[in-house]
Design a protein around this motif. Structure first.
Motif, PDB file in Angstrom:
ATOM      1  N   ALA A 249     -38.173  -5.965   3.302  1.00 41.22           N
ATOM      2  CA  ALA A 249     -39.445  -5.428   2.782  1.00 41.22           C
ATOM      3  C   ALA A 249     -40.207  -6.555   2.097  1.00 41.22           C
ATOM      4  O   ALA A 249     -40.278  -7.656   2.630  1.00 41.22           O
ATOM      5  CB  ALA A 249     -39.170  -4.264   1.810  1.00 41.22           C
ATOM      6  N   LYS A 250     -40.749  -6.267   0.948  1.00 37.23           N
ATOM      7  CA  LYS A 250     -41.454  -7.233   0.090  1.00 37.23           C
ATOM      8  C   LYS A 250     -42.379  -8.189   0.844  1.00 37.23           C
ATOM      9  O   LYS A 250     -43.470  -7.799   1.214  1.00 37.23           O
ATOM     10  CB  LYS A 250     -40.442  -7.978  -0.780  1.00 37.23           C
ATOM     11  N   SER A 251     -41.926  -9.437   1.134  1.00 43.44           N
ATOM     12  CA  SER A 251     -42.854 -10.424   1.715  1.00 43.44           C
ATOM     13  C   SER A 251     -43.154 -10.191   3.190  1.00 43.44           C
ATOM     14  O   SER A 251     -43.871 -10.974   3.809  1.00 43.44           O
ATOM     15  CB  SER A 251     -42.322 -11.835   1.510  1.00 43.44           C
TER      16      SER A 251
ATOM     17  N   SER B  44     -41.218   1.213   1.597  1.00 37.95           N
ATOM     18  CA  SER B  44     -40.806   0.461   0.410  1.00 37.95           C
ATOM     19  C   SER B  44     -39.355   0.028   0.586  1.00 37.95           C
ATOM     20  O   SER B  44     -38.652   0.546   1.466  1.00 37.95           O
ATOM     21  CB  SER B  44     -40.904   1.337  -0.841  1.00 37.95           C
ATOM     22  N   GLY B  45     -38.934  -0.883  -0.271  1.00 38.97           N
ATOM     23  CA  GLY B  45     -37.545  -1.332  -0.206  1.00 38.97           C
ATOM     24  C   GLY B  45     -36.579  -0.180  -0.390  1.00 38.97           C
ATOM     25  O   GLY B  45     -35.582  -0.048   0.331  1.00 38.97           O
ATOM     26  N   ALA B  46     -36.874   0.674  -1.377  1.00 38.90           N
ATOM     27  CA  ALA B  46     -35.990   1.807  -1.656  1.00 38.90           C
ATOM     28  C   ALA B  46     -35.867   2.722  -0.436  1.00 38.90           C
ATOM     29  O   ALA B  46     -34.764   3.160  -0.081  1.00 38.90           O
ATOM     30  CB  ALA B  46     -36.518   2.588  -2.852  1.00 38.90           C
ATOM     31  N   GLU B  47     -36.984   2.984   0.199  1.00 38.05           N
ATOM     32  CA  GLU B  47     -36.947   3.853   1.383  1.00 38.05           C
ATOM     33  C   GLU B  47     -36.129   3.240   2.518  1.00 38.05           C
ATOM     34  O   GLU B  47     -35.447   3.949   3.253  1.00 38.05           O
ATOM     35  CB  GLU B  47     -38.372   4.080   1.894  1.00 38.05           C
TER      36      GLU B  47
ATOM     37  N   ALA C  37     -26.637  -5.240   4.637  1.00 36.94           N
ATOM     38  CA  ALA C  37     -27.203  -6.341   3.844  1.00 36.94           C
ATOM     39  C   ALA C  37     -28.609  -5.950   3.416  1.00 36.94           C
ATOM     40  O   ALA C  37     -29.471  -5.703   4.262  1.00 36.94           O
ATOM     41  CB  ALA C  37     -27.231  -7.623   4.669  1.00 36.94           C
ATOM     42  N   ASP C  38     -28.815  -5.881   2.108  1.00 35.94           N
ATOM     43  CA  ASP C  38     -30.139  -5.549   1.589  1.00 35.94           C
ATOM     44  C   ASP C  38     -30.906  -6.854   1.369  1.00 35.94           C
ATOM     45  O   ASP C  38     -30.726  -7.545   0.365  1.00 35.94           O
ATOM     46  CB  ASP C  38     -29.996  -4.750   0.286  1.00 35.94           C
ATOM     47  N   GLU C  39     -31.769  -7.160   2.331  1.00 32.83           N
ATOM     48  CA  GLU C  39     -32.545  -8.426   2.308  1.00 32.83           C
ATOM     49  C   GLU C  39     -33.964  -8.190   1.783  1.00 32.83           C
ATOM     50  O   GLU C  39     -34.876  -8.963   2.090  1.00 32.83           O
ATOM     51  CB  GLU C  39     -32.614  -9.024   3.721  1.00 32.83           C
ATOM     52  N   VAL C  40     -34.133  -7.112   1.028  1.00 31.25           N
ATOM     53  CA  VAL C  40     -35.488  -6.778   0.569  1.00 31.25           C
ATOM     54  C   VAL C  40     -36.111  -7.933  -0.220  1.00 31.25           C
ATOM     55  O   VAL C  40     -37.275  -8.272  -0.038  1.00 31.25           O
ATOM     56  CB  VAL C  40     -35.461  -5.463  -0.251  1.00 31.25           C
ATOM     57  N   GLN C  41     -35.319  -8.563  -1.088  1.00 28.55           N
ATOM     58  CA  GLN C  41     -35.875  -9.661  -1.898  1.00 28.55           C
ATOM     59  C   GLN C  41     -35.607 -11.034  -1.265  1.00 28.55           C
ATOM     60  O   GLN C  41     -36.364 -11.972  -1.443  1.00 28.55           O
ATOM     61  CB  GLN C  41     -35.288  -9.615  -3.320  1.00 28.55           C
ATOM     62  N   SER C  42     -34.505 -11.132  -0.510  1.00 30.48           N
ATOM     63  CA  SER C  42     -34.102 -12.461  -0.016  1.00 30.48           C
ATOM     64  C   SER C  42     -34.737 -12.823   1.332  1.00 30.48           C
ATOM     65  O   SER C  42     -34.636 -13.968   1.765  1.00 30.48           O
ATOM     66  CB  SER C  42     -32.570 -12.513   0.113  1.00 30.48           C
TER      67      SER C  42
HETATM   68  C1  LIG Z   1     -32.712  -6.074  -3.058  1.00 29.70           C
HETATM   69  C2  LIG Z   1     -33.715  -4.986  -3.311  1.00 29.70           C
HETATM   70  N1  LIG Z   1     -33.572  -3.800  -2.700  1.00 29.70           N
HETATM   71  C3  LIG Z   1     -34.451  -2.805  -2.883  1.00 29.70           C
HETATM   72  C4  LIG Z   1     -35.527  -2.946  -3.734  1.00 29.70           C
HETATM   73  C5  LIG Z   1     -36.479  -1.817  -3.929  1.00 29.70           C
HETATM   74  O1  LIG Z   1     -37.687  -2.125  -3.345  1.00 29.70           O
HETATM   75  P1  LIG Z   1     -39.008  -1.275  -3.708  1.00 29.70           P
HETATM   76  O2  LIG Z   1     -39.344  -1.622  -5.104  1.00 29.70           O
HETATM   77  O3  LIG Z   1     -40.018  -1.736  -2.709  1.00 29.70           O
HETATM   78  O4  LIG Z   1     -38.648   0.156  -3.540  1.00 29.70           O
HETATM   79  C6  LIG Z   1     -35.722  -4.163  -4.393  1.00 29.70           C
HETATM   80  C7  LIG Z   1     -36.856  -4.366  -5.298  1.00 29.70           C
HETATM   81  O5  LIG Z   1     -36.910  -5.249  -6.105  1.00 29.70           O
HETATM   82  C8  LIG Z   1     -34.788  -5.219  -4.180  1.00 29.70           C
HETATM   83  O6  LIG Z   1     -34.924  -6.402  -4.775  1.00 29.70           O
END
Ligand SMILES: Cc1ncc(COP(=O)(O)O)c(C=O)c1O
Length: 453
Positions: free
Chosen positions: A291-293, A124-127, A259-264
């Motif tokens: 993550a995500k997409s 997951s993004g958090a992980e 850089a947290d690119e989870v959403q971008s």
């Molecule tokens: C930038 C960013 N980092 C981390 C997360 C957390 O991702 P997850 O919900 O998969 O744990 C999100 C989720 O929206 C996010 O947008």
């Protein structure tokens, strides 16, 4: 399966079948797991989904930015089915499998930075963020971490601590993790009155310098983490000059930039990764989370960083049972193949061209639209009660969103003040569908502002 072409609402929302399922949900699922549109999906295709009552919705939420490639992309479905026939799981910690290492190789090549990189996968993004922080601390042998106002990094103990919005993400969940500090994000639209846009960059940098004097010595800081474009915070794009200066500060003090690119990530911003915009002026992150997409909806996330940094963690110190699952990594390889072949980054820019023109026209017409921003198809509009005072219009935002889904468009809010509407439509959306969605949005804004619904 019925072919879905455009949104069509044929019952009240929720329809009778959704209503029955909602009652089961209410009885059995805690309400802390939030719920938005009161309906249950039956099937999804491209940028549309059909609910169990036969209503068809256009989806500008994309499962919170997970469906850049759209619902059930045929090639991804085929790849996943073939993988399922072979095996679901083994665990990379026991037996290796090709798709894990191929995907790592792919991301090491795709993520900006002309240096050797390594990638690990989690779920997951958090992980991914948790692991990036662990690795940064191990590598630098420092404890302190700096995050930003408006940041969202997840809901686990450490990432909830990094996240900035108190309600609903943090309220009552104390105590938080140690060693996390917060500085002000350059939210230019809401910069202090009387400071010009150009001077505001100095203002935000000076705040960071002051933070080092008053709170934590920079030589104790392991990493600064930021989203290249703030997601949950309201799709806020930090100025390039701010990023340039931030990188200089990190270099001066031996601080890692995460850089947290989870959403971008994955073409949302008109590049495969938003940090490619940084690359244009020679700035690179030390670690990137994504993550995500990445895998069209299967749970998968990645931590990619300079090889030397990624090697800091001891054997067995990072990873987990399900991390980099064989089905999810197979899906990700196919997602990236399709995105590259069909130039999804270009699709994002095309969407932005159409949508931004409409948003600008709407901003002229409606007092309620205070700001329009974004990069590529990571776009948001900020709703205010008055353009001069910029007082957030949270209640009105919720009404617009409700009017939208009642008319077949699912779209999400964002921002610590809850007054932004963010757009995360699948990038395979057709021009016709996009325009239908924008019409539904504009009608909703018109109804809420004209008739004070
Ligand atoms: C930038 C960013 N980092 C981390 C997360 C957390 O991702 P997850 O919900 O998969 O744990 C999100 C989720 O929206 C996010 O947008």
């Amino acid at each position: 399966m019925k072919e879905l072409k455009e949104p069509k609402i044929i019952t009240q929302i929720p329809g009778p079948k959704s209503q029955a399922l909602l009652e089961i949900r209410e009885k059995n699922v805690p309400s802390g797991v939030s719920s938005y549109v009161p309906t249950f999906i039956k099937q999804g295709q491209g940028a549309l989904f059909e609910d169990v009552d036969g209503n068809v919705f256009l989806d500008f939420a994309g499962g919170i930015g997970v469906l850049n490639i759209g619902y059930s992309h045929k090639e991804v479905v085929k790849a996943v089915k073939e993988q399922c026939d072979k095996y679901f799981h083994t665990s990379i910690n026991v037996v290796s499998y090709e798709q894990y290492v191929r995907l790592a190789e792919k991301l090491n090549n795709l993520i900006p930075g002309n240096f050797e990189k390594k990638t690990m996968f989690v779920n997951s993004g958090a992980e991914a963020v948790e692991n990036a922080i662990k690795i940064a601390r191990k590598y630098t042998k420092r404890k302190e971490i700096i995050a930003f106002t408006g940041a969202f990094h997840g809901r686990t103990l450490l990432t909830m601590t990094l996240t900035s919005k108190v309600k609903p993400y943090k309220f009552g969940f104390e105590p938080f993790a140690q060693g996390v500090h917060r500085i002000e994000f350059p939210y230019i639209y809401r910069r202090p009155k009387g400071i010009s846009e150009q001077n505001s960059i100095n203002y935000y940098i000076q705040k960071l310098e002051k933070f080092f004097l008053e709170n934590v010595a920079p030589e104790n800081v392991a990493a600064i983490i930021l989203e290249p474009i703030q997601g949950e915070g309201g799709f806020i794009v930090p100025p390039d000059n701010y990023i340039r200066e931030l990188r200089n500060i990190c270099d001066r003090h031996g601080i890692l930039l995460i850089a947290d690119e989870v959403q971008s990530g994955f073409c949302r911003t008109g590049k495969v990764f938003a940090t490619e915009y940084w690359e244009e002026f020679g700035v690179y992150a030390d670690i990137v989370t994504s993550a995500k997409s990445i895998a069209a909806g299967l749970p998968l996330s990645a931590v990619t960083g300079k090889a030397e940094i990624m090697e800091a963690a001891q054997v067995g110190g990072i990873g987990g049972t399900y991390c980099g699952n064989p089905v999810a990594t197979t899906a990700a390889l196919k997602v990236i193949e399709v995105m590259e072949r069909e130039n999804y980054a270009q699709k994002a820019n095309h969407i932005a061209e159409i949508a931004m023109k409409r948003f600008n026209e709407m901003k002229e017409k409606y007092e309620i639209i205070g700001d329009i921003r974004g990069r590529g198809a990571m776009m948001a509009i900020e709703l205010v009660k008055n353009k001069d005072t910029q007082e957030p219009a949270k209640k009105e935002t919720n009404k617009v969103l409700q009017e939208c889904w009642k008319n077949g468009l699912v779209v999400l809010s964002a921002g610590v003040r809850g007054n932004n509407i963010r757009f995360l439509m699948p990038l395979i959306i057709t021009d016709q569908q996009l325009n239908i969605g924008l019409d539904i949005l504009e009608n909703a804004i018109k109804r809420v502002t004209d008739h004070n619904i």
